[in-house]
Design a protein around this motif. Structure first.
Motif, PDB file in Angstrom:
ATOM      1  N   VAL A 143      49.041  44.104  43.303  1.00  0.00           N
ATOM      2  CA  VAL A 143      48.336  43.042  42.591  1.00  0.00           C
ATOM      3  C   VAL A 143      48.616  43.174  41.091  1.00  0.00           C
ATOM      4  O   VAL A 143      48.666  44.283  40.555  1.00  0.00           O
ATOM      5  CB  VAL A 143      46.820  43.064  42.849  1.00  0.00           C
ATOM      6  CG1 VAL A 143      46.510  42.707  44.286  1.00  0.00           C
ATOM      7  CG2 VAL A 143      46.214  44.409  42.490  1.00  0.00           C
ATOM      8  N   ALA A 144      48.834  42.037  40.448  1.00  0.00           N
ATOM      9  CA  ALA A 144      49.009  42.015  38.998  1.00  0.00           C
ATOM     10  C   ALA A 144      47.633  41.919  38.353  1.00  0.00           C
ATOM     11  O   ALA A 144      46.825  41.059  38.714  1.00  0.00           O
ATOM     12  CB  ALA A 144      49.877  40.833  38.587  1.00  0.00           C
ATOM     13  N   ILE A 145      47.358  42.797  37.405  1.00  0.00           N
ATOM     14  CA  ILE A 145      46.083  42.779  36.704  1.00  0.00           C
ATOM     15  C   ILE A 145      46.340  42.938  35.204  1.00  0.00           C
ATOM     16  O   ILE A 145      47.436  43.329  34.786  1.00  0.00           O
ATOM     17  CB  ILE A 145      45.128  43.885  37.196  1.00  0.00           C
ATOM     18  CG1 ILE A 145      45.692  45.283  36.872  1.00  0.00           C
ATOM     19  CG2 ILE A 145      44.850  43.750  38.684  1.00  0.00           C
ATOM     20  CD1 ILE A 145      44.703  46.402  37.168  1.00  0.00           C
ATOM     21  N   LYS A 146      45.344  42.629  34.431  1.00  0.00           N
ATOM     22  CA  LYS A 146      45.399  42.884  32.993  1.00  0.00           C
ATOM     23  C   LYS A 146      44.159  43.665  32.613  1.00  0.00           C
ATOM     24  O   LYS A 146      43.035  43.294  32.969  1.00  0.00           O
ATOM     25  CB  LYS A 146      45.467  41.578  32.199  1.00  0.00           C
ATOM     26  CG  LYS A 146      45.590  41.800  30.683  1.00  0.00           C
ATOM     27  CD  LYS A 146      45.410  40.511  29.889  1.00  0.00           C
ATOM     28  CE  LYS A 146      46.648  39.636  29.949  1.00  0.00           C
ATOM     29  NZ  LYS A 146      46.526  38.477  29.011  1.00  0.00           N
ATOM     30  N   ILE A 147      44.332  44.755  31.902  1.00  0.00           N
ATOM     31  CA  ILE A 147      43.234  45.573  31.404  1.00  0.00           C
ATOM     32  C   ILE A 147      43.586  46.010  29.983  1.00  0.00           C
ATOM     33  O   ILE A 147      44.724  46.436  29.723  1.00  0.00           O
ATOM     34  CB  ILE A 147      42.984  46.808  32.285  1.00  0.00           C
ATOM     35  CG1 ILE A 147      42.554  46.403  33.701  1.00  0.00           C
ATOM     36  CG2 ILE A 147      41.953  47.746  31.656  1.00  0.00           C
ATOM     37  CD1 ILE A 147      41.169  45.790  33.792  1.00  0.00           C
ATOM     38  N   LEU A 148      42.632  45.901  29.066  1.00  0.00           N
ATOM     39  CA  LEU A 148      42.843  46.263  27.665  1.00  0.00           C
ATOM     40  C   LEU A 148      44.083  45.582  27.085  1.00  0.00           C
ATOM     41  O   LEU A 148      44.819  46.151  26.286  1.00  0.00           O
ATOM     42  CB  LEU A 148      42.953  47.781  27.508  1.00  0.00           C
ATOM     43  CG  LEU A 148      41.735  48.601  27.951  1.00  0.00           C
ATOM     44  CD1 LEU A 148      41.976  50.082  27.699  1.00  0.00           C
ATOM     45  CD2 LEU A 148      40.468  48.138  27.258  1.00  0.00           C
ATOM     46  N   GLY A 149      44.313  44.343  27.530  1.00  0.00           N
ATOM     47  CA  GLY A 149      45.426  43.551  27.023  1.00  0.00           C
ATOM     48  C   GLY A 149      46.780  43.898  27.604  1.00  0.00           C
ATOM     49  O   GLY A 149      47.786  43.287  27.235  1.00  0.00           O
ATOM     50  N   GLU A 150      46.851  44.856  28.532  1.00  0.00           N
ATOM     51  CA  GLU A 150      48.128  45.295  29.103  1.00  0.00           C
ATOM     52  C   GLU A 150      48.354  44.653  30.472  1.00  0.00           C
ATOM     53  O   GLU A 150      47.461  44.649  31.327  1.00  0.00           O
ATOM     54  CB  GLU A 150      48.164  46.820  29.242  1.00  0.00           C
ATOM     55  CG  GLU A 150      48.155  47.554  27.919  1.00  0.00           C
ATOM     56  CD  GLU A 150      48.425  49.046  28.101  1.00  0.00           C
ATOM     57  OE1 GLU A 150      49.253  49.404  28.964  1.00  0.00           O
ATOM     58  OE2 GLU A 150      47.794  49.843  27.382  1.00  0.00           O
ATOM     59  N   GLU A 151      49.577  44.157  30.670  1.00  0.00           N
ATOM     60  CA  GLU A 151      49.980  43.594  31.961  1.00  0.00           C
ATOM     61  C   GLU A 151      50.391  44.747  32.872  1.00  0.00           C
ATOM     62  O   GLU A 151      51.349  45.478  32.578  1.00  0.00           O
ATOM     63  CB  GLU A 151      51.144  42.624  31.777  1.00  0.00           C
ATOM     64  CG  GLU A 151      50.845  41.437  30.875  1.00  0.00           C
ATOM     65  CD  GLU A 151      50.048  40.348  31.591  1.00  0.00           C
ATOM     66  OE1 GLU A 151      49.797  40.499  32.805  1.00  0.00           O
ATOM     67  OE2 GLU A 151      49.708  39.352  30.933  1.00  0.00           O
ATOM     68  N   LEU A 152      49.680  44.897  33.998  1.00  0.00           N
ATOM     69  CA  LEU A 152      49.865  46.037  34.894  1.00  0.00           C
ATOM     70  C   LEU A 152      49.960  45.578  36.334  1.00  0.00           C
ATOM     71  O   LEU A 152      49.633  44.436  36.671  1.00  0.00           O
ATOM     72  CB  LEU A 152      48.687  47.014  34.739  1.00  0.00           C
ATOM     73  CG  LEU A 152      48.409  47.533  33.321  1.00  0.00           C
ATOM     74  CD1 LEU A 152      47.069  48.247  33.276  1.00  0.00           C
ATOM     75  CD2 LEU A 152      49.532  48.458  32.866  1.00  0.00           C
ATOM     76  N   VAL A 153      50.388  46.495  37.187  1.00  0.00           N
ATOM     77  CA  VAL A 153      50.407  46.261  38.631  1.00  0.00           C
ATOM     78  C   VAL A 153      49.727  47.447  39.306  1.00  0.00           C
ATOM     79  O   VAL A 153      50.044  48.607  39.020  1.00  0.00           O
ATOM     80  CB  VAL A 153      51.839  46.081  39.165  1.00  0.00           C
ATOM     81  CG1 VAL A 153      51.867  46.149  40.689  1.00  0.00           C
ATOM     82  CG2 VAL A 153      52.416  44.746  38.694  1.00  0.00           C
ATOM     83  N   LEU A 154      48.783  47.126  40.168  1.00  0.00           N
ATOM     84  CA  LEU A 154      48.065  48.133  40.950  1.00  0.00           C
ATOM     85  C   LEU A 154      48.509  48.032  42.400  1.00  0.00           C
ATOM     86  O   LEU A 154      48.625  46.933  42.943  1.00  0.00           O
ATOM     87  CB  LEU A 154      46.558  47.892  40.836  1.00  0.00           C
ATOM     88  CG  LEU A 154      45.642  48.813  41.648  1.00  0.00           C
ATOM     89  CD1 LEU A 154      45.682  50.245  41.112  1.00  0.00           C
ATOM     90  CD2 LEU A 154      44.200  48.270  41.633  1.00  0.00           C
ATOM     91  N   PHE A 155      48.744  49.177  43.034  1.00  0.00           N
ATOM     92  CA  PHE A 155      49.169  49.163  44.438  1.00  0.00           C
ATOM     93  C   PHE A 155      48.690  50.439  45.123  1.00  0.00           C
ATOM     94  O   PHE A 155      48.319  51.424  44.483  1.00  0.00           O
ATOM     95  CB  PHE A 155      50.697  49.041  44.555  1.00  0.00           C
ATOM     96  CG  PHE A 155      51.455  50.224  44.024  1.00  0.00           C
ATOM     97  CD1 PHE A 155      51.830  51.273  44.853  1.00  0.00           C
ATOM     98  CD2 PHE A 155      51.815  50.292  42.670  1.00  0.00           C
ATOM     99  CE1 PHE A 155      52.536  52.373  44.367  1.00  0.00           C
ATOM    100  CE2 PHE A 155      52.514  51.375  42.173  1.00  0.00           C
ATOM    101  CZ  PHE A 155      52.874  52.424  43.010  1.00  0.00           C
ATOM    102  N   ARG A 156      48.694  50.378  46.437  1.00  0.00           N
ATOM    103  CA  ARG A 156      48.420  51.544  47.264  1.00  0.00           C
ATOM    104  C   ARG A 156      49.632  51.745  48.181  1.00  0.00           C
ATOM    105  O   ARG A 156      49.953  50.857  48.973  1.00  0.00           O
ATOM    106  CB  ARG A 156      47.147  51.354  48.091  1.00  0.00           C
ATOM    107  CG  ARG A 156      46.617  52.645  48.726  1.00  0.00           C
ATOM    108  CD  ARG A 156      45.456  52.371  49.670  1.00  0.00           C
ATOM    109  NE  ARG A 156      44.316  51.723  49.050  1.00  0.00           N
ATOM    110  CZ  ARG A 156      43.346  52.367  48.382  1.00  0.00           C
ATOM    111  NH1 ARG A 156      43.420  53.691  48.260  1.00  0.00           N
ATOM    112  NH2 ARG A 156      42.335  51.695  47.874  1.00  0.00           N
ATOM    113  N   ASP A 157      50.300  52.876  48.033  1.00  0.00           N
ATOM    114  CA  ASP A 157      51.504  53.062  48.853  1.00  0.00           C
ATOM    115  C   ASP A 157      51.119  53.413  50.289  1.00  0.00           C
ATOM    116  O   ASP A 157      49.924  53.528  50.632  1.00  0.00           O
ATOM    117  CB  ASP A 157      52.456  54.087  48.228  1.00  0.00           C
ATOM    118  CG  ASP A 157      51.944  55.527  48.253  1.00  0.00           C
ATOM    119  OD1 ASP A 157      50.996  55.828  48.998  1.00  0.00           O
ATOM    120  OD2 ASP A 157      52.504  56.357  47.508  1.00  0.00           O
TER     121      ASP A 157
END
Length: 469
Positions: free
Chosen positions: A78-92
């Protein structure tokens, strides 16, 4: 422990906002002054901006923050944004969590379209394979010696994560400065069901956080302005006292309800951890000895103009009733109304979302007129500013894991004791009781939870007996 009287604190902080002088233009209060009143357009950059390299952003990055709900993370990234940063969170496929920069360092393809592997994630574009810590595991389609060079020279940005009771946390600061995960006492109360939830706000994070140290707003926004959103007793303004110690800002609202005195403590642990009393279990009509918070909550900046609260709603004898453990229950605990509702209903029955978002994307503090009842807001902003500047000067910010041993004591909650109405100024009497109650709680910081319950309960009963001659 440092305690401030409201009037002296306001004076100390040199609040000159209560004036008709806006931007050095004197305005005569004669009505219809729309043209003459000129409002500032300058936001408080130091407190409100949280992107990389900003002062507040660097401060926030020294703490753990919840960033997602476990139940919302499936087998796809999932693409998320936290503290202004574009990030991707995943569970392998080995159930390891990964939180990485959104774009693959090869050709900048988004890893939200990546493929979760047994270990880590692969970019969909050319198959570059990354571990959860961002190290490159494989560069397919390249000779062995090229792969080794790439592995040695290139890395995907990644952040440490911690999963606890349905919330996923991240630390986004310098790895050598990573603090312990803060285990607050309220994360493990006996016989308390903790239900994760999220609450989005389309505004700056500080507008949302300010509300927790503004307890007087409950008597108006949630009680007397449109409809009763919590229990009836919230409509009483009562006496408000503010307390500060280490990373804590506490507001104690002491109200009279019939022959009872109701202490309600709102709590902020800097920079953004909040708790308060029950939303529905407490109304001041029945005795409560040392009740605790209905929510355990972090106010997390998505960017400068968007915020999300991640929290647990707490159901049990010391929290809110189990009958509110419904799909919409946590939202009602959060603000007294559900979030997703028609605009007309939001106008007729505004709640915290409407109040906070209505200030604009970033509230301009220079246009405010702060009063003595805004003592908590002023105090918290000042302490935040001090910590932000302290870090900018090269010092480490306060960390609760350095100040207190685990579990870290917290104070948000309700207590109601029987004290009949007295002659004379009850607010002065209430303030004295509030100071006594807070002192009692501070004195049992080093006790176990069961010992704290027993000691605080007995002390409250002693006060009740003493004040019932």
């Amino acid at each position: 422990m440092v305690l401030f009287e409201q009037k002296s604190y306001i004076n100390k902080q040199r609040f000159n906002h209560l004036s008709t002088d806006k931007n050095n233009i004197e305005v005569e209060l004669a009505g219809f002054s729309g043209y003459e009143l000129k409002h500032s357009k300058e936001v408080d950059e130091e407190l409100t901006r949280i992107g990389q390299g900003t002062k507040a952003g660097e401060y926030f990055r020294r703490y753990w923050h919840p960033i997602y709900m476990s139940s919302d993370l499936g087998d796809l990234p999932v693409a998320i944004k936290i503290l202004g940063e574009e990030l991707v969170l995943f569970r392998d496929k080995s159930s390891q969590l990964g939180l990485v920069h959104k774009h693959c360092p090869h050709r900048q393809a988004s890893l939200e379209f990546g493929i979760c592997q047994t270990t880590g994630i692969s970019c969909c574009y050319h198959g570059w394979h990354f571990d959860v810590d961002g190290k490159i595991l494989e560069v397919p389609g390249q000779p062995e010696h090229i792969q080794e060079i790439v592995k040695d020279k290139v890395q995907l940005g990644a952040y440490p994560t911690h999963e606890y009771k349905g919330l996923i946390f991240a630390y986004m600061g310098p790895k050598e400065k990573k603090p312990e995960f803060p285990m607050y006492d309220s994360l493990n109360f006996d016989e308390m069901e903790m239900v994760p939830y999220k609450a989005p706000f389309e505004c700056n994070w500080l507008q949302v956080l300010d509300a927790i140290v503004d307890p007087i707003h409950t008597a108006f926004l949630h009680s007397n302005m449109s409809r009763q959103q919590f229990s009836e007793g919230f409509g009483e303004v009562g006496q408000i006292d503010f307390f500060e110690r280490d990373s804590w800002i506490l507001g104690c609202n002491t109200r009279r309800v019939g022959d009872n005195v109701w202490f309600r403590i709102n709590e902020v642990v800097l920079p953004n951890f909040t708790q308060a009393g029950a939303a529905f279990a407490a109304d001041g009509t029945k005795e409560i000895f040392y009740g605790r918070s209905s929510f355990t909550r972090w106010v997390v900046p998505i960017d400068d103009e968007t915020t999300i609260c991640y929290a647990w709603a707490n159901f049990g004898e010391r929290g809110d009733p189990h009958e509110y453990n419904t799909p919409e229950g946590p939202e009602l605990i959060e603000q007294g109304e559900i979030f997703d509702r028609p605009y007309e209903e939001r106008q007729r029955f505004p709640a915290d979302r409407e109040a906070c978002e209505g200030m604009g994307p970033i509230n301009i503090h220079q246009n405010e007129n702060l009063l003595a009842s805004d003592q908590g807001v002023a105090m918290m902003r000042q302490r935040l500013r001090e910590q932000i500047r302290n870090l900018a000067d090269g010092n480490d910010p306060l960390s609760v894991t350095d100040l207190k041993k685990s579990p870290i004591p917290t104070y948000g909650g309700d207590s109601v004791i029987n004290i009949p109405k007295i002659d004379g100024d009850e607010n002065t009497f209430f303030s004295k009781l509030a100071h006594e109650f807070i002192k009692i709680q501070f004195e049992v910081d080093d006790k176990t939870e069961q010992e704290r319950i027993e000691i605080v309960t007995n002390k409250l009963k002693e006060i009740q007996f003493r004040e019932n001659p």
